[in-house]
Design an enzyme around this catalytic site. Sequence first.
Site, PDB file in Angstrom:
ATOM      1  N   ILE A 190       0.871  -1.169   0.000  1.00  0.00           N
ATOM      2  CA  ILE A 190       0.000   0.000   0.000  1.00  0.00           C
ATOM      3  C   ILE A 190       0.908   1.218   0.000  1.00  0.00           C
ATOM      4  O   ILE A 190       1.966   1.213   0.638  1.00  0.00           O
ATOM      5  CB  ILE A 190      -0.956  -0.004   1.218  1.00  0.00           C
ATOM      6  CG1 ILE A 190      -1.998   1.112   1.117  1.00  0.00           C
ATOM      7  CG2 ILE A 190      -0.194   0.044   2.518  1.00  0.00           C
ATOM      8  CD1 ILE A 190      -3.131   0.975   2.142  1.00  0.00           C
TER       9      ILE A 190
ATOM     10  N   TYR B  16      -2.231   1.646  11.289  1.00  0.00           N
ATOM     11  CA  TYR B  16      -2.793   0.316  11.507  1.00  0.00           C
ATOM     12  C   TYR B  16      -3.353   0.182  12.921  1.00  0.00           C
ATOM     13  O   TYR B  16      -4.435  -0.369  13.114  1.00  0.00           O
ATOM     14  CB  TYR B  16      -1.749  -0.766  11.220  1.00  0.00           C
ATOM     15  CG  TYR B  16      -1.244  -0.741   9.796  1.00  0.00           C
ATOM     16  CD1 TYR B  16      -2.115  -0.532   8.728  1.00  0.00           C
ATOM     17  CD2 TYR B  16       0.104  -0.881   9.500  1.00  0.00           C
ATOM     18  CE1 TYR B  16      -1.657  -0.487   7.421  1.00  0.00           C
ATOM     19  CE2 TYR B  16       0.563  -0.842   8.193  1.00  0.00           C
ATOM     20  CZ  TYR B  16      -0.311  -0.641   7.161  1.00  0.00           C
ATOM     21  OH  TYR B  16       0.127  -0.593   5.875  1.00  0.00           O
TER      22      TYR B  16
ATOM     23  N   GLU C  54       2.291  -7.073   7.056  1.00  0.00           N
ATOM     24  CA  GLU C  54       3.591  -6.860   7.683  1.00  0.00           C
ATOM     25  C   GLU C  54       3.957  -5.401   7.482  1.00  0.00           C
ATOM     26  O   GLU C  54       3.632  -4.804   6.468  1.00  0.00           O
ATOM     27  CB  GLU C  54       4.690  -7.727   7.041  1.00  0.00           C
ATOM     28  CG  GLU C  54       4.594  -9.196   7.339  1.00  0.00           C
ATOM     29  CD  GLU C  54       3.749  -9.948   6.322  1.00  0.00           C
ATOM     30  OE1 GLU C  54       3.366 -11.086   6.603  1.00  0.00           O
ATOM     31  OE2 GLU C  54       3.451  -9.384   5.241  1.00  0.00           O
TER      32      GLU C  54
ATOM     33  N   VAL D 265       0.934   5.815  -0.706  1.00  0.00           N
ATOM     34  CA  VAL D 265       0.312   7.089  -1.050  1.00  0.00           C
ATOM     35  C   VAL D 265       1.428   8.071  -1.402  1.00  0.00           C
ATOM     36  O   VAL D 265       2.462   8.114  -0.721  1.00  0.00           O
ATOM     37  CB  VAL D 265      -0.516   7.642   0.135  1.00  0.00           C
ATOM     38  CG1 VAL D 265      -0.987   9.059  -0.120  1.00  0.00           C
ATOM     39  CG2 VAL D 265      -1.708   6.732   0.417  1.00  0.00           C
TER      40      VAL D 265
END
Length: 153
Positions: free
Chosen positions: A75, A121, A109, A77
Site C-alpha cells: 500500500i 494500523y 507486515e 500514497v
Amino acid sequence: MSFELAAPEFLPMHARDLDEVAALEAHLQAFPWTQGHFADSLTAGHSVWVLRSGSQLIGFAVVMVVLDEAHLLNIGVDARLHGQGFGARLLRHVMTVAQRHGAHRLFLEVRPSNDRAVALYRHFGFREIGRRKGYYPAQTGREDALIFDKELA
C-alpha cells in the site's frame, strides 16, 4: 504540500497503470517493488487498486484474498499527500473489498521503523501478533517485520 484535487476514486489497477504505480513505489521505498511485482499481482488475480484524482495517481494497494483470509501485500500514497487521510481511505477500501470477497481477517507486515504506518494500523484496530526476523532488506543488513491482523466484521 496541499493540492486541489478532484473527488478521488478507487479504480481497479490495469496494465496501463504499472509504469506510474512502479514509479510512485520507487519514490516511496528504499527497496521498492518492481513493475514486475505489480504485474505478477495482476496476473495472479489479486485485488489491486489505484486511488486517482482525475489523472493524478494518489496511491495504490495490493491485497491477496485466500478463502476467508486476506493479506495486504503493498500500500502506498504519494508522499506529497501524506497526512491528508488518503492512506486511511485506501485501508478502509481494501478492508471492505476483502470482506466482499469473503475474508474475515486481514493480515499485513510493516517495518517497525515505519512509524506513520504502524500508527495508522493501530488506529484502525490492527493488533500486533508477531515478528518476522530479518524480513525486509535495509541499508545495513535486514529489518524485522511486525505482523498485524484485524478481524473484519
